[in-house]
Design an enzyme around this catalytic site. Structure first.
Site, PDB file in Angstrom:
ATOM      1  CB  CYS A  77      -0.947  -0.015   1.195  1.00  0.00           C
ATOM      2  SG  CYS A  77      -0.176  -0.588   2.721  1.00  0.00           S
ATOM      3  CG  HIS A 125      -0.928   3.916   4.600  1.00  0.00           C
ATOM      4  ND1 HIS A 125      -1.721   3.627   5.687  1.00  0.00           N
ATOM      5  CD2 HIS A 125      -0.456   2.725   4.140  1.00  0.00           C
ATOM      6  CE1 HIS A 125      -1.721   2.307   5.880  1.00  0.00           C
ATOM      7  NE2 HIS A 125      -0.972   1.742   4.954  1.00  0.00           N
TER       8      HIS A 125
END
Ligand code: A2P
Length: 355
Positions: free
Chosen positions: A130, A261
């Site tokens: 990710c 994130h």
């Protein structure tokens, strides 16, 4: 035509989002098979208003399945992806297990879609980490324009990336602390300090230490070189996806946020790019939304990235300590672009070009 699609790990954070992304993007699903552990057999999950049963994953789950989206952990992929691939199913695997296999394409559609042509070697395609995905989406247009020599990245990664158990652990700890720490601004700091002490070491099941109100500079296991595996994934995967000549160094940190994130990314380029030029390039690039208006306190936040398909880029500044350097703040939804969306985008290219 429509395809027979299986989601492996359908009850998990990523698997569940895969189902939603298939629905939202109107992916040509003929039949959808939901697979998870025996614990989930008998549960149902919604797809296009219908309740679909969750079935136990077994070696015979893949008969007739054309596309398998895997997100049930590395050991599950290690065992079942080759079984599915052998049955003729195209596996798109979200775990780290096959990413560095030279016979497995590692693909971010905005960056290296043509690498998908190599899928025939194993019938397996890997979805990158990710943190790597959002970083290369943001850096590809800058690399094409000015050749990136070196990347220094620090991540601030949300708890959803670890899964549902971790989200629960964070919430339980946060609730516990918020209710047991009785402190107001009229009290002295020593009182706050003292009331924090029972929470200095708490029993945990998911993370090595308390995640609530803490930053953990450890994601995944430590390697012999002192880096964590998550940090090395960013190094290895960026080279495989974008350019083996790029030098990458990473520090990956888990922070108590829910979805999205964040990354502080510093790059050194061969040719000079001004902040203005970088902003222009990023504004025109696929998959990116530039959000950079310091005067109005506008910059990427997890709260703005959550639920968004786009990678948000802001705080675009020239690095004044070197001649050709830039600093960026990059935020994206780790469950969407960082996992489920990227996997479904790969599947879309596969049916468009090869199936
Ligand atoms: P289950 O819900 O039945 O345990 P998360 O990353 O959110 O924790 O989700 C992990 C996913 O992987 C879940 O869908 C989970 O199913 C699935 N999973 C875990 N272990 C197995 C297993 N042994 N076989 C099949 N699926 C598994």
């Amino acid at each position: 035509s429509a395809y027979k699609v299986a989601v492996v790990g359908a009850t998990g954070a990523v698997g569940n989002m895969m189902i939603q992304v298939l629905e939202k993007r109107n992916f040509p699903v003929g039949e959808l098979v939901l697979l998870a552990s025996e614990r989930s057999a008998g549960k149902t999950l919604k797809y296009k208003g219908k309740d679909l049963p969750v079935q136990e994953l077994t070696e015979s789950s893949f008969k007739g399945i054309e596309i398998g989206l895997f997100s049930a952990g590395g050991s599950i992929s290690a065992k079942f992806a080759p079984i599915a691939a052998h049955e003729g199913c195209i596996v798109i695997d979200n775990t780290a297990h096959f990413r560095m296999d030279p016979d497995v394409p590692l693909v971010v559609p905005e960056v290296n879609p043509d690498a998908l042509a190599g899928y025939t070697k194993r019938n397996i395609i890997a979805n990158p980490n990710c943190s790597t995905i959002q970083m290369v989406v943001a850096l590809k247009p800058l690399h094409d324009a000015a050749r990136i020599k070196r990347i220094v990245v620090s991540t601030y990664q949300s708890v959803s990336g670890t899964g549902k158990d971790a989200l629960e652990e964070m919430l339980v700890q946060s609730r516990d602390m918020a209710t047991h720490i009785q402190w107001t601004k009229e009290d002295g700091l020593d009182k706050l300090w003292n009331s924090l002490s029972p929470f200095r070491t708490v029993k945990t099941t998911v993370y090595p230490h308390r995640i609530a109100f803490e930053c953990l500079p450890q994601i995944d296991v430590f390697m012999d070189n002192g880096y964590t595996k998550e940090e090395m994934k960013m190094v290895w995967e960026t080279k495989k996806i974008m350019d083996p000549a790029i030098q990458v160094t990473a520090t990956t940190v888990r922070v108590p946020t829910f979805f999205g994130h964040s990354e502080s990314v510093n790059i050194e380029t061969e040719r000079k790019l001004t902040a203005r030029q970088a902003t222009d390039l990023l504004s025109k690039a696929p998959g990116i939304k530039v959000m950079d208006d310091p005067a109005n306190k506008k910059y990427p936040l997890t709260a703005l990235a959550a639920g968004e398909d786009y990678t948000l880029v802001g705080r675009i500044r020239e690095d004044e300590s070197i001649s050709n350097g830039l600093n960026l703040w990059v935020v994206s939804d780790n469950i969407l672009k960082g996992a489920a969306l990227n996997a479904v985008q790969i599947a879309e290219i596969m049916i468009d070009r090869y199936l």
